[in-house]
Structure formats: C-alpha cells, structure tokens
Design a protein around this motif. Structure first.
Motif, PDB file in Angstrom:
ATOM      1  N   SER A   1       0.836  -1.209   0.000  1.00 45.38           N
ATOM      2  CA  SER A   1       0.000   0.000   0.000  1.00 45.38           C
ATOM      3  C   SER A   1       0.865   1.251   0.000  1.00 45.38           C
ATOM      4  N   ASN A   2       1.884   1.269   0.845  1.00 45.38           N
ATOM      5  CA  ASN A   2       2.781   2.431   0.882  1.00 45.38           C
ATOM      6  C   ASN A   2       3.479   2.629  -0.457  1.00 45.38           C
TER       7      ASN A   2
ATOM      8  N   LEU B   1       0.847   3.936  -3.054  1.00 48.22           N
ATOM      9  CA  LEU B   1       0.489   5.333  -2.791  1.00 48.22           C
ATOM     10  C   LEU B   1       1.650   6.276  -3.073  1.00 48.22           C
TER      11      LEU B   1
ATOM     12  N   ALA C   1       1.738   6.681  -6.802  1.00 51.08           N
ATOM     13  CA  ALA C   1       0.617   7.517  -7.229  1.00 51.08           C
ATOM     14  C   ALA C   1       0.857   8.979  -6.872  1.00 51.08           C
ATOM     15  N   GLN C   2       1.471   9.222  -5.726  1.00 52.14           N
ATOM     16  CA  GLN C   2       1.712  10.595  -5.281  1.00 52.14           C
ATOM     17  C   GLN C   2       2.833  11.252  -6.081  1.00 52.14           C
TER      18      GLN C   2
ATOM     19  N   GLY D   1       1.800  10.084 -10.252  1.00 55.86           N
ATOM     20  CA  GLY D   1       0.435   9.726 -10.616  1.00 55.86           C
ATOM     21  C   GLY D   1      -0.114  10.490 -11.793  1.00 55.86           C
TER      22      GLY D   1
ATOM     23  N   ILE E   1      -5.738   1.811  -5.850  1.00 56.66           N
ATOM     24  CA  ILE E   1      -5.258   3.038  -5.207  1.00 56.66           C
ATOM     25  C   ILE E   1      -6.243   3.495  -4.141  1.00 56.66           C
ATOM     26  N   SER E   2      -7.523   3.420  -4.442  1.00 53.48           N
ATOM     27  CA  SER E   2      -8.553   3.804  -3.475  1.00 53.48           C
ATOM     28  C   SER E   2      -8.507   2.908  -2.239  1.00 53.48           C
TER      29      SER E   2
ATOM     30  N   ALA F   1      -5.939   1.125  -1.148  1.00 51.24           N
ATOM     31  CA  ALA F   1      -4.693   1.388  -0.417  1.00 51.24           C
ATOM     32  C   ALA F   1      -4.819   2.658   0.415  1.00 51.24           C
ATOM     33  N   ARG F   2      -5.443   3.678  -0.141  1.00 54.14           N
ATOM     34  CA  ARG F   2      -5.633   4.935   0.591  1.00 54.14           C
ATOM     35  C   ARG F   2      -6.542   4.720   1.810  1.00 54.14           C
TER      36      ARG F   2
ATOM     37  N   GLN G   1      -4.669   2.850   4.524  1.00 55.51           N
ATOM     38  CA  GLN G   1      -3.713   3.717   5.206  1.00 55.51           C
ATOM     39  C   GLN G   1      -4.416   4.727   6.113  1.00 55.51           C
ATOM     40  N   GLU G   2      -5.511   5.321   5.648  1.00 50.64           N
ATOM     41  CA  GLU G   2      -6.229   6.307   6.460  1.00 50.64           C
ATOM     42  C   GLU G   2      -6.829   5.679   7.708  1.00 50.64           C
TER      43      GLU G   2
END
Length: 175
Positions: free
Chosen positions: A66-67, A70, A73-74, A77, A121-122, A124-125, A128-129
């Motif tokens: 996940s990290n 993300l 993507a960051q 992306g 991506i959604s 994984a976000r 993480q959140e």
C-alpha cells in the motif's frame, strides 16, 4: 513466402478468433483477482483462519504494498494518468474508429485493468487512512477482491460479446 507472411500466419492478428487471446484473457483476470494490492488471496484466508503469524505477515505485506502504491501515485500519478489516457485513447481510436481488431482486444484488456488500478489506489488509501488491521483489513481486501471480480466478469462478458460479434461480422476469411 517471406518471413513477414510466415510470422503473421503463425501469429494470427485477428485476436477474437485466436485461442491464445482467450487464454491470455483468462490468465490476466485470474491473476488480477488472486493478487489484490499485490497480496495473494490465500494469505488473506490463512490470516482469517489461523491469525497469529499469518495475520502479522498479511499486515506487513499489505502495509509495504500500500505504501509503495500510494508513493508511486503521489510522485508520478499525474504522468501515469496522462500516459494511460493517451494509450487508452489511442487504442480506442485505432480499434473502434479505424477497425483494428488487435487494438480492440488490447483496449478490452487494458481499460478494465485501469479501473482495477484505480480501485487498488482507493483501497490502499482507505487502508492507510483507517490504519486497518486484523479483521477490518481482511474485510477491505475481500471487498477489493469482490470489486476486482465484478470488473473482471463484466469485462469478460463484454469482450466475449464483442468477440462473437467480430467473428460473425468478419467471418473466417477476414472479410
């Protein structure tokens, strides 16, 4: 007969009448469904059944993947989204406007996979959140797999319909 004719006789570029295309389609969706966020689904089941070290391993692997997802993507992306949109638009135009069957088949593979990428991506976000662990993490991964399988089923159905249409419309001799 030159090498070009020999090559294209061996590798039929009419995708929907080619057995290899359908094998690739099945393998792609089977693999995509099994490896949600890069985590094999059997690890999710093992963590759910046994807990302990299996659950710790699952949490670690999900955290790492996940990290990584993300971060990519960051950092890049927008570039990836731009190239993906260009590539999908090019395939769509070549395939469905200009009638190139190979581009149609690639489009019918790539577009749903891009949707799975967005779902990944959604997910994984969200993981993480929420700092999801244990049962909550397993539910997230199972929901991600369900969404992936739904996208895959719709994709295979649409591809099969379009492939049958192409094979009936074009016929065995190519036109």
């Amino acid at each position: 007969m030159d090498w070009y004719d020999t090559l294209f006789e061996l590798i039929d570029m009419r995708s929907f009448s080619n057995l290899w295309f359908w094998i690739v389609l099945a393998v792609v969706w089977s693999t995509t469904s099994h490896y949600g966020l890069g985590v094999p689904f059997d690890m999710v089941l093992r963590a759910k059944r046994h807990g302990g070290q299996a659950e710790i391993d699952l949490e670690d692997l999900v955290r790492i993947n996940s990290n990584r997802l993300l971060f990519i993507a960051q950092v890049s992306g927008l570039w990836i989204a731009g190239f993906a949109c260009f590539f999908l638009t090019m395939l769509g135009l070549l395939g469905f406007i200009y009638g190139n069957e190979f581009a149609q088949s690639l489009m019918l593979l790539a577009f749903p996979l891009s949707l799975v990428g967005l779902v990944s991506i959604s997910t994984a976000r969200l993981i993480q959140e929420e700092e999801a662990r244990g049962e909550r993490l397993q539910k997230r991964l199972m929901r991600h797999r369900l969404y992936t399988q739904i996208i895959g089923m719709v994709s295979i159905f649409v591809t099969a319909l379009w492939g049958m249409y192409q094979n009936i419309n074009v016929g065995p001799l190519g036109g």
